[in-house]
Design a protein around this motif. Structure first.
Motif, PDB file in Angstrom:
ATOM      1  N   LYS A  68       0.829  -1.202   0.000  1.00 36.72           N
ATOM      2  CA  LYS A  68       0.000   0.000   0.000  1.00 36.72           C
ATOM      3  C   LYS A  68       0.863   1.251   0.000  1.00 36.72           C
ATOM      4  CE  LYS A  68      -3.662   2.308   2.667  1.00 36.72           C
ATOM      5  NZ  LYS A  68      -4.588   2.181   3.820  1.00 36.72           N
ATOM      6  N   ILE A  72       0.870   4.181  -2.918  1.00 36.76           N
ATOM      7  CA  ILE A  72       0.619   5.593  -2.614  1.00 36.76           C
ATOM      8  C   ILE A  72       1.785   6.463  -3.085  1.00 36.76           C
ATOM      9  CG2 ILE A  72       0.383   7.248  -0.721  1.00 36.76           C
ATOM     10  CD1 ILE A  72      -1.225   5.081   0.779  1.00 36.76           C
ATOM     11  N   LEU A  75       1.835   6.667  -6.972  1.00 35.64           N
ATOM     12  CA  LEU A  75       0.825   7.613  -7.458  1.00 35.64           C
ATOM     13  C   LEU A  75       1.301   9.048  -7.253  1.00 35.64           C
ATOM     14  CD1 LEU A  75      -2.443   5.932  -6.082  1.00 35.64           C
ATOM     15  CD2 LEU A  75      -1.565   5.857  -8.435  1.00 35.64           C
ATOM     16  N   LYS A  76       1.870   9.330  -6.088  1.00 35.24           N
ATOM     17  CA  LYS A  76       2.341  10.687  -5.802  1.00 35.24           C
ATOM     18  C   LYS A  76       3.464  11.084  -6.750  1.00 35.24           C
ATOM     19  CE  LYS A  76       3.986  13.619  -2.017  1.00 35.24           C
ATOM     20  NZ  LYS A  76       4.341  13.663  -0.554  1.00 35.24           N
ATOM     21  N   ALA A  82      -4.847   9.939  -5.474  1.00 35.68           N
ATOM     22  CA  ALA A  82      -5.396   8.684  -4.952  1.00 35.68           C
ATOM     23  C   ALA A  82      -6.915   8.686  -5.025  1.00 35.68           C
ATOM     24  CB  ALA A  82      -4.929   8.475  -3.514  1.00 35.68           C
ATOM     25  N   SER A  83      -7.531   9.870  -4.969  1.00 38.71           N
ATOM     26  CA  SER A  83      -8.981   9.968  -5.022  1.00 38.71           C
ATOM     27  C   SER A  83      -9.545   9.687  -6.414  1.00 38.71           C
ATOM     28  CB  SER A  83      -9.433  11.347  -4.557  1.00 38.71           C
ATOM     29  OG  SER A  83      -8.753  12.359  -5.270  1.00 38.71           O
ATOM     30  N   GLN A  85      -9.318   6.858  -7.579  1.00 40.63           N
ATOM     31  CA  GLN A  85      -9.495   5.410  -7.473  1.00 40.63           C
ATOM     32  C   GLN A  85     -10.878   4.942  -7.919  1.00 40.63           C
ATOM     33  OE1 GLN A  85      -8.117   2.990  -3.904  1.00 40.63           O
ATOM     34  NE2 GLN A  85     -10.305   3.140  -3.475  1.00 40.63           N
ATOM     35  N   TYR A 108      -6.336   3.956 -11.155  1.00 38.74           N
ATOM     36  CA  TYR A 108      -6.055   5.354 -10.842  1.00 38.74           C
ATOM     37  C   TYR A 108      -5.601   6.038 -12.135  1.00 38.74           C
ATOM     38  CZ  TYR A 108      -5.728   2.971  -6.361  1.00 38.74           C
ATOM     39  OH  TYR A 108      -5.984   2.171  -5.264  1.00 38.74           O
ATOM     40  N   TYR A 246      -6.493  -0.376   0.334  1.00 39.00           N
ATOM     41  CA  TYR A 246      -6.407   0.579  -0.756  1.00 39.00           C
ATOM     42  C   TYR A 246      -6.125   1.981  -0.207  1.00 39.00           C
ATOM     43  CZ  TYR A 246      -8.700  -3.315  -3.105  1.00 39.00           C
ATOM     44  OH  TYR A 246      -9.010  -4.554  -3.587  1.00 39.00           O
ATOM     45  N   PRO A 247      -5.616   2.883  -1.024  1.00 40.02           N
ATOM     46  CA  PRO A 247      -5.277   4.226  -0.535  1.00 40.02           C
ATOM     47  C   PRO A 247      -6.459   5.015   0.005  1.00 40.02           C
ATOM     48  CG  PRO A 247      -4.146   3.799  -2.602  1.00 40.02           C
ATOM     49  CD  PRO A 247      -5.104   2.659  -2.396  1.00 40.02           C
TER      50      PRO A 247
END
Length: 358
Positions: A68, A72, A75-76, A82-83, A85, A108, A246-247
């Motif tokens: 996880k 994260i 993605l960053k 992350a939103s 998703q 994502y 999940y994030p």
């Protein structure tokens, strides 16, 4: 993708007089691998390929402490919220053996890159190149101290360069109602993408969260065949799996709508880029009147798309992000104190993506 890729895509399409709304089967199977496209021979210029060099050399700011944490930080590093998703539990992936209502795949995205993650599975990447379309990678999450081994995937082309994408490498979203043990019971919106797809053909095999006014969609359901036809059963998001894997705890309706719009936009541009390049090659750099007329016609349809002329209208009502731990089905559901009515990053994603597209 839009900010960096759109100018080059438009240069090869709009300025030449055409962008396709639907060029399905315009290219022969595997034509994208041959000149003038030469998909496998040309060096990709997409965002993830550029990031990959630093990632493999250990220069990327990646957290390897857990799967996880890795996701994260990845993605960053790629500027993917992350939103964004979305959970999908239909077995529409190369890693279908890992996917089920008890272990959904999460997707994502931003304007340039889409990431797929399945707990216990491999990371999937679809990154958009301005000339080649989607570039696909797959890799295992590395253990601490190990360098990632990233593969350029060709097996993805079975779906991502088929009839639904006009036989060119592109992003794909399927709406496929799964059975209790996997497999597809019913499929929708084949060979079509974009915001014109009716809501009663969307979201099959996907979880949809948040408060909204859309009815008749196929999200949050599994199906069974019976003598009376397809019988459905509700699959409540977060009821059969641990959202903490999940994030974030959402697969928000707004995210789905933004992604569908973006997918239709990108699909049309990538198809048009390939088609225009093929016609220019065939016509020795000067379009014949017939080919010019062909591209003029589809250019008109593209303009309709970017102006939302044929968008399915959103029904009136209240719209709000609500994680699965809240009572999604309740019309009176309210987020806890301090939680915004619309997740800030999703609202920003929606507004920036739509503005960039126009």
């Amino acid at each position: 993708m839009i900010r960096q890729v759109l100018p080059r895509l438009l240069a090869s399409t709009l300025l030449l007089g055409g962008v396709a709304t639907s060029l399905h089967a315009a290219e022969a199977p595997n034509a994208f691998t041959l000149p003038p496209h030469s998909y496998w021979e040309r060096e990709p210029q997409d965002r993830f390929t550029q990031f990959k060099t630093d990632f493999e050399a250990g220069r990327a700011p990646i957290d390897f402490s857990s799967d996880k944490a890795f996701l994260i930080s990845l993605l960053k590093a790629l500027d993917i919220p992350a939103s964004s998703q979305m959970w999908v539990f239909s077995t529409t992936s190369l890693q279908l053996r890992f996917i089920s209502p008890r272990n959904p795949r999460s997707v994502y995205f931003n304007d340039e890159v889409s990431i797929g993650y399945i707990p216990g599975g491999r990371i999937e990447v679809a990154s958009l190149d301005p000339d080649l379309g989607a570039i696909f990678y797959i890799f295992d999450i590395p253990q601490p101290g190990q360098a990632p081994v990233i593969e350029r995937s060709n097996r993805c082309m079975n779906c991502h360069a088929g009839s639904e994408t006009g036989r060119v490498p592109n992003w794909v979203v399927e709406s496929s109602l799964p059975g209790p043990t996997g497999g597809s019971v019913k499929s929708f919106r084949q060979d079509t993408t974009g915001h014109g797809i009716p809501f009663n053909e969307r979201f099959a095999g996907w979880h949809v969260t948040g408060k909204h006014a859309i009815t008749g969609h196929w999200g949050n359901l599994i199906g069974r065949l019976s003598p009376q036809g397809v019988q459905t059963e509700s699959v409540v998001p977060g009821e059969r799996f641990d959202v903490n894997k999940y994030p974030v705890a959402t697969s928000d309706i707004l995210t789905h709508l933004v992604f569908e719009h973006q997918l239709g936009f990108v699909t049309r541009l990538v198809e048009a880029t390939y088609r225009t390049r093929a016609l220019l090659e065939e016509d020795k750099g000067r379009l014949t009147p017939a080919h010019g007329a062909e591209l003029d016609k589809v250019a008109d349809a593209f303009v309709r798309y970017i102006l939302f002329a044929d968008e399915v209208k959103l029904p009136p009502g209240e719209w709000r992000a609500i994680p699965p731990s809240w009572p999604i089905s309740s019309s009176r559901a309210r987020p806890p104190p301090g939680v915004p009515r619309c997740a800030t990053s999703i609202c920003a994603l929606a507004s920036s993506s739509t503005a960039a597209a126009i």
